[in-house]
Design a protein around this motif. Structure first.
Motif, PDB file in Angstrom:
ATOM      1  N   UNK A 160       5.414  -7.416   2.225  1.00  0.00           N
ATOM      2  CA  UNK A 160       4.402  -6.357   2.345  1.00  0.00           C
ATOM      3  C   UNK A 160       5.071  -5.059   2.750  1.00  0.00           C
ATOM      4  N   UNK A 178      -6.444  -0.582   4.168  1.00  0.00           N
ATOM      5  CA  UNK A 178      -6.083  -1.214   5.435  1.00  0.00           C
ATOM      6  C   UNK A 178      -5.390  -2.548   5.216  1.00  0.00           C
ATOM      7  N   UNK A 179      -4.437  -2.828   6.104  1.00  0.00           N
ATOM      8  CA  UNK A 179      -3.798  -4.133   6.167  1.00  0.00           C
ATOM      9  C   UNK A 179      -4.008  -4.695   7.560  1.00  0.00           C
ATOM     10  N   UNK A 185       5.339   0.206   7.643  1.00  0.00           N
ATOM     11  CA  UNK A 185       5.455  -1.185   8.063  1.00  0.00           C
ATOM     12  C   UNK A 185       6.049  -1.980   6.909  1.00  0.00           C
ATOM     13  N   UNK A 193      -4.773  -0.873  -2.161  1.00  0.00           N
ATOM     14  CA  UNK A 193      -3.811  -1.981  -2.037  1.00  0.00           C
ATOM     15  C   UNK A 193      -3.455  -2.635  -3.377  1.00  0.00           C
ATOM     16  N   UNK A 230      -2.846  -1.637  10.036  1.00  0.00           N
ATOM     17  CA  UNK A 230      -2.478  -0.291   9.562  1.00  0.00           C
ATOM     18  C   UNK A 230      -3.535   0.171   8.574  1.00  0.00           C
ATOM     19  N   UNK A 231      -3.946   1.411   8.718  1.00  0.00           N
ATOM     20  CA  UNK A 231      -4.906   1.991   7.780  1.00  0.00           C
ATOM     21  C   UNK A 231      -4.399   3.359   7.358  1.00  0.00           C
ATOM     22  N   UNK A 232      -4.484   3.611   6.056  1.00  0.00           N
ATOM     23  CA  UNK A 232      -3.951   4.874   5.553  1.00  0.00           C
ATOM     24  C   UNK A 232      -4.903   5.463   4.520  1.00  0.00           C
ATOM     25  N   UNK A 290       4.539   6.862   8.589  1.00  0.00           N
ATOM     26  CA  UNK A 290       4.697   5.670   9.419  1.00  0.00           C
ATOM     27  C   UNK A 290       4.685   4.469   8.487  1.00  0.00           C
ATOM     28  N   UNK A 346      -1.478   6.921  -0.204  1.00  0.00           N
ATOM     29  CA  UNK A 346      -2.561   7.440  -1.032  1.00  0.00           C
ATOM     30  C   UNK A 346      -3.148   6.450  -2.011  1.00  0.00           C
ATOM     31  N   UNK A 392       3.723  -0.920   3.685  1.00  0.00           N
ATOM     32  CA  UNK A 392       2.690   0.112   3.731  1.00  0.00           C
ATOM     33  C   UNK A 392       3.271   1.339   4.405  1.00  0.00           C
ATOM     34  N   UNK A 393       3.002   2.497   3.837  1.00  0.00           N
ATOM     35  CA  UNK A 393       3.449   3.758   4.440  1.00  0.00           C
ATOM     36  C   UNK A 393       2.276   4.718   4.445  1.00  0.00           C
ATOM     37  N   UNK A 394       2.102   5.392   5.584  1.00  0.00           N
ATOM     38  CA  UNK A 394       0.956   6.294   5.699  1.00  0.00           C
ATOM     39  C   UNK A 394       1.392   7.580   6.396  1.00  0.00           C
ATOM     40  N   UNK A 395       0.835   8.706   5.960  1.00  0.00           N
ATOM     41  CA  UNK A 395       1.268   9.997   6.493  1.00  0.00           C
ATOM     42  C   UNK A 395       0.977  10.144   7.975  1.00  0.00           C
ATOM     43  N   UNK A 447      -0.597   0.804  13.331  1.00  0.00           N
ATOM     44  CA  UNK A 447      -0.463   2.187  12.871  1.00  0.00           C
ATOM     45  C   UNK A 447      -1.858   2.715  12.558  1.00  0.00           C
ATOM     46  N   UNK A 461       0.866  -1.188   0.000  1.00  0.00           N
ATOM     47  CA  UNK A 461       0.000   0.000   0.000  1.00  0.00           C
ATOM     48  C   UNK A 461       0.900   1.235   0.000  1.00  0.00           C
TER      49      UNK A 461
END
Lengths: 136, 136
Positions: A112, B97-98, A98, A44, B114-116, A96, A41, A114-117, B38, A38
Motif C-alpha cells: 500500500x 481514506x485508508x 505512508x 483509491x 490516512x485521509x487525503x 505526507x 488527488x 498513500x501520499x497526501x499534501x 495522517x 492512493x
C-alpha cells in the motif's frame, strides 16, 4: 540487518525506482496480492493490475516529478510494516506518505502507498517541524 | 461473521465514533502499539499518545465536520487488514481514506488512518466514479 533497517531500505528502494522512472523495479517492489494505492488527488486503486498500471503511466510520463523522501519512521509488527515519511516534490511541495510492506518469502514487498499534501509548504532548509504538528 | 464483514464493521465503528464525537469509543478503537495517523493536511503522527491526543482535539472541536463513508473495500491478509473508502465531508468534499487494522486478542484494532483530498469534488447523487479513476 534488523527489520527496521530492511524496511527503511525497502522504502528507499521505492523512491529510487520512482526517481529513476524504473518501471521494472517498481513492478518487483509491489507484492502480488492484497495491494492498494492512493496517489495524491486520486480515488483509491485496489488490486495489483490497477496499481501497477498507474505506476506505468506515472513513471513514463514526461511530467514525472522529482521526489525526495525524508523523516522516515518505520513501524514493524511481525511480517507487516509501515513507513511514514515526508515527500519533498520538486524541492518544494510537501506530502505526507505512508508505505505499507509485507514480508513475503523473506522479502519485504509493498502492499500500500498513500501520499497526501501537507497544508503549508515549508522551506527545505528550515528545521523539520515536529512530527505531527499541524502546519496551518 | 467473516473477516471481511468484521473489518467493514470495524471501519463503520470508526466513523460512528467520529460522527458521534465519542472520544472514549475512538480511544478503544485504536490499538495500544504500532499506531500512526495522517490527518488531511497534517504531517504524520506516530505512537498512540500523539494519535489519541489528535482525536481528542478533533472530536471535541466546535468545528468538527460531519463525515459519511462509502465505497468501502476490505483487504484482509491474516491478522492484518486494510479498508480503503471514500469520505464525504459535510456532504460535498471528498477524501480518499485508508484505515489499517490489526487483529489483537481476537478483536480488530485500528493501527493507521490516512485521509487525503480527492482533486475534484463530485456531486453526491452522481454515480460513483470508477475506483481509481483520476478525477481531474
Amino acid at each position: 540487518m534488523s527489520d527496521d533497517e530492511a524496511i527503511l531500505a525497502a522504502n528507499a528502494a521505492y523512491y529510487r525506482a520512482f526517481s529513476a522512472g524504473d518501471f521494472a523495479a517498481m513492478s518487483r517492489i509491489w507484492a502480488e496480492d492484497g495491494v492498494s494505492c492512493v496517489h495524491p488527488g486520486w480515488t483509491p486503486l485496489v488490486g495489483r493490475a490497477e496499481v501497477i498500471e498507474s505506476y506505468r503511466s506515472i513513471l513514463t510520463s514526461p511530467n514525472r516529478v522529482r521526489i525526495v523522501h525524508r523523516d522516515d519512521t518505520a513501524i514493524v509488527t511481525g511480517d507487516d510494516a509501515r513507513v511514514v515519511c515526508i515527500e519533498v516534490v520538486e524541492g518544494s511541495a510537501l506530502l505526507a506518505a505512508t508505505n505499507v510492506f509485507r514480508r513475503v518469502g523473506g522479502a519485504w514487498r509493498m502492499v500500500h502507498h498513500q501520499a497526501s499534501p501537507i497544508a503549508m509548504p515549508i522551506e527545505d532548509n528550515e528545521p523539520t517541524p515536529p512530527r505531527g504538528q499541524r502546519l496551518n
